[in-house]
Design an enzyme around this catalytic site. Structure first.
Site, mmCIF file in Angstrom:
data_model
loop_
_atom_site.group_PDB
_atom_site.id
_atom_site.type_symbol
_atom_site.label_atom_id
_atom_site.label_comp_id
_atom_site.label_asym_id
_atom_site.label_seq_id
_atom_site.Cartn_x
_atom_site.Cartn_y
_atom_site.Cartn_z
ATOM 1 N N SER A 174 -0.900 -62.399 9.946
ATOM 2 C CA SER A 174 -1.467 -63.084 10.556
ATOM 3 C C SER A 174 0.787 -63.524 11.287
ATOM 4 O O SER A 174 1.264 -63.189 11.523
ATOM 5 C CB SER A 174 -1.945 -64.419 10.887
ATOM 6 O OG SER A 174 -1.605 -64.718 12.607
ATOM 7 N N ASP A 209 -8.976 -56.045 16.259
ATOM 8 C CA ASP A 209 -8.058 -57.521 16.309
ATOM 9 C C ASP A 209 -7.841 -57.648 17.113
ATOM 10 O O ASP A 209 -6.360 -56.738 17.292
ATOM 11 C CB ASP A 209 -7.490 -57.190 14.831
ATOM 12 C CG ASP A 209 -6.830 -58.535 14.851
ATOM 13 O OD1 ASP A 209 -7.112 -59.464 15.567
ATOM 14 O OD2 ASP A 209 -6.506 -58.944 13.998
ATOM 15 N N HIS A 268 -10.021 -61.148 13.398
ATOM 16 C CA HIS A 268 -8.714 -61.876 13.172
ATOM 17 C C HIS A 268 -8.969 -61.965 11.075
ATOM 18 O O HIS A 268 -7.864 -62.723 10.681
ATOM 19 C CB HIS A 268 -8.106 -62.195 13.888
ATOM 20 C CG HIS A 268 -6.543 -62.242 13.080
ATOM 21 N ND1 HIS A 268 -5.953 -61.907 12.874
ATOM 22 C CD2 HIS A 268 -5.872 -63.771 12.742
ATOM 23 C CE1 HIS A 268 -4.569 -61.964 12.968
ATOM 24 N NE2 HIS A 268 -4.472 -63.933 13.128
#
Length: 580
Positions: free
Chosen positions: A402, A459, A502
């Site tokens: 991320s 995602d 995610h």
């Protein structure tokens, strides 16, 4: 005559082994030569047989089925069975003169064998046999067997009423035994064996852009991706394990899943965003948030055996994703700003200026009141390690998830310009957003940085910031892409929410089961489902959640709970999971 008897004995032995039907035996008896009459041909001269061989022959051919010599028989189980079958054993047959004794003994042998075969009925087909339950044995471990029986009955997945035809693939992939399901649902991870990659480590590190290694996914590359992903998981665990004892801006003990690595430096990121005044009224707790937060670490492999397996000494920079409110605020600053140049190429060959997202650059370049910036900390530590291990094969691997994946690209871009030219720099990222414009992506590639992005097709983070037309200098991804899809997993719900798509553990679960783009989930995937259940239980199919509750699996959502000789107790029972 002895040759004739040996041939006859071979035939009867073959039939006794294969249990030929009586009809076939009758045909064999009919095909035997008829006894020769005394006047049909001159008798052959008698052949001399030594006493030793004659005694051995009589001892060898004397049996309950073909008796040539009368002798007392012991009351063995076999003799009792022969007597119960009504087999006729005539010891006087050998003394008869007409017909010859060998022919009579042979016929008696075949008739006795036929009676035994008729006595033994053919067994019914296996699928029609109903086994009677064995009587229970009272022993100290009887409760264990009773519990195991109940668990095995509970694991009859193929007969579950809630499985429909659309879940056929899931049913085929479902574990059929208590051992496999218990292993998948427990936290005792059994990773795939680590193969020796020393001769080809540069290919696995991206020297050829992973050509021929992604479709299908190479087994060694899969194992390396999971291993680097677990190093990123250690950053989340270290940051969230004890926030009270260790404030966000203080160093933390890091429990690495791979003990071949040693942490050499803690890394911190500082936010420069100023919260608006209305936040004091809406969320006053945000105003007290620390601007500087622990975000990762630098580690080096110092295990000689692992160095030999990998073919080089690996320096790892691992970075976590967004975890504080100020980091979320920085993520929303999506404007493109020029990135500081560390070399001679301020612009790309087309005259475009390399730019990156404002929030990412802020976290990367901002220094705290008493803390250096993330940029200067990483550069200083990598320079120290490369000088210490000068003369060895060294690689720099930057891994992140991320927000950490975006910062990993910025770090690799700077290290490629400052580190020694013979040291390759590679990025393995999970769920990375776009970092900069096309000019920045081109500069990263020109500097020799290799980037492999693992992307979940569902995602949403990998699609932001939004792409603008290329002529306006919009965002662009960097490097190669390994596309996985949570809908291919037989354990995750097809409508998994964005948080699950995610989640880093979901990423590692998908990588562990990925074979190729159009291939099913790997049936021999070994990664445990315990962490996925504890973190994303609402997105795991209720079949596995309910089975986990049935077998009372205990799981630890973190890593091995040992650090510096101390035990870190932290367990979570799947018994408390909610089935949705």
């Amino acid at each position: 005559m002895s040759f004739y008897m040996r041939q006859t004995k071979n035939r009867t032995d073959a039939h006794s082994v294969f249990f030929s039907p009586p009809s076939l035996l009758s045909r064999i008896v009919a095909s035997l030569p008829r006894p020769m009459s005394l006047g049909s041909a001159p008798a052959a001269p008698p052949r001399h047989v030594s006493p030793v061989r004659n005694a051995f022959h009589r001892r060898r051919t004397c049996s309950p089925l073909a008796p040539l010599v009368t002798r007392p028989r012991a009351a063995t189980p076999f003799n009792k069975a022969v007597a119960a079958a009504g087999v006729h054993v005539d010891g006087s047959a050998a003394a008869s003169s007409s017909p010859p004794a060998a022919v009579i003994s042979t016929r008696n042998h075949l008739s006795n064998l036929e009676r035994l075969l008729q006595k033994k009925q053919a067994p019914p087909p296996p699928h029609l046999v109903e086994e009677e339950p064995e009587p229970r044995r009272h022993s100290p471990s009887s409760s264990i067997y009773q519990t195991r029986g109940r668990l095995l009955n509970a694991l009859n997945l193929s007969s579950a009423a809630f499985l429909n035809s659309s879940d056929k693939k899931t049913e085929e992939m479902s574990p059929r035994s208590l051992t496999r399901l218990h292993r998948l649902l427990s936290d005792s991870t059994r990773p795939s064996p680590r193969g020796t990659i020393g001769p080809r480590w540069r290919q696995y590190h991206g020297a050829a852009n992973w050509d021929g290694l992604l479709e299908p996914l190479d087994v060694h590359l899969r194992r390396e991706l999971v291993r680097y992903g677990e190093l990123v998981q250690a950053t989340y665990h270290a940051f969230h394990s004890n926030l009270i004892a260790a404030p966000p801006d203080r160093p933390r003990p890091v429990v690495l899943p791979d003990w071949s690595y040693r942490v050499t430096r803690n890394l911190f990121a500082t936010a420069s965003v100023e919260l608006p005044s209305w936040v004091q009224t809406v969320a006053p707790w945000m105003m007290a948030a620390q601007r500087t937060s622990w975000i990762g670490y630098v580690a080096v492999c110092d295990n000689e055996r692992e160095i030999q397996r990998m073919g080089r000494r690996d320096i790892v920079i691992a970075l976590r994703g967004t975890s504080t409110c100020l980091e979320w605020a920085e993520n929303l600053r999506t404007g493109l700003v020029p990135v500081d140049d560390y070399g001679e190429d301020v612009t790309d060959p087309h005259g475009d200026v390399p730019k990156v997202e404002c929030g990412f650059r802020s976290l990367y370049k901002t220094a705290g009141p008493d803390m250096p910036s993330l940029s200067s900390s990483v550069v200083a530590e990598v320079r120290k390690l490369t000088e210490k291990y000068a003369g060895e094969e060294i690689s720099i691997t930057v891994v992140g998830h991320s927000l950490g994946a975006a910062l990993a690209v910025l770090i690799a871009d700077e290290l490629a310009a400052r580190a020694p030219p013979h040291v390759p720099t590679t990025v393995f990222s999970f769920g990375s957003p776009r970092v900069g414009n096309q000019a920045f992506a081109a500069r990263v590639e020109r500097r020799g940085v290799k980037v492999l992005r693992v992307v979940n097709a569902r995602d949403l983070v990998t699609r932001v910031p939004m792409v603008l037309p290329s002529r306006t200098g919009g965002y662009a991804h960097v490097g190669r892409e390994l596309l996985v899809d949570c809908r291919m997993s037989p354990y995750l719900r097809p409508d998994a929410d964005p948080a699950c798509c995610h989640d880093l553990e979901a990423y590692l679960h998908l990588v562990d089961g990925f074979m190729a783009t159009n291939s099913p989930f790997r049936s021999d995937a070994k990664r445990s489902l315990a962490r996925l259940l504890t973190q994303q239980s609402s997105n795991v199919k209720k079949l596995y959640v309910s089975k986990a509750r049935d077998i009372q699996v205990q799981s630890t959502p973190g890593f091995p709970r040992r650090h510096c000789g101390h035990t870190l107790p932290s367990t979570l029972s799947i018994e408390n999971l909610e089935v949705r």
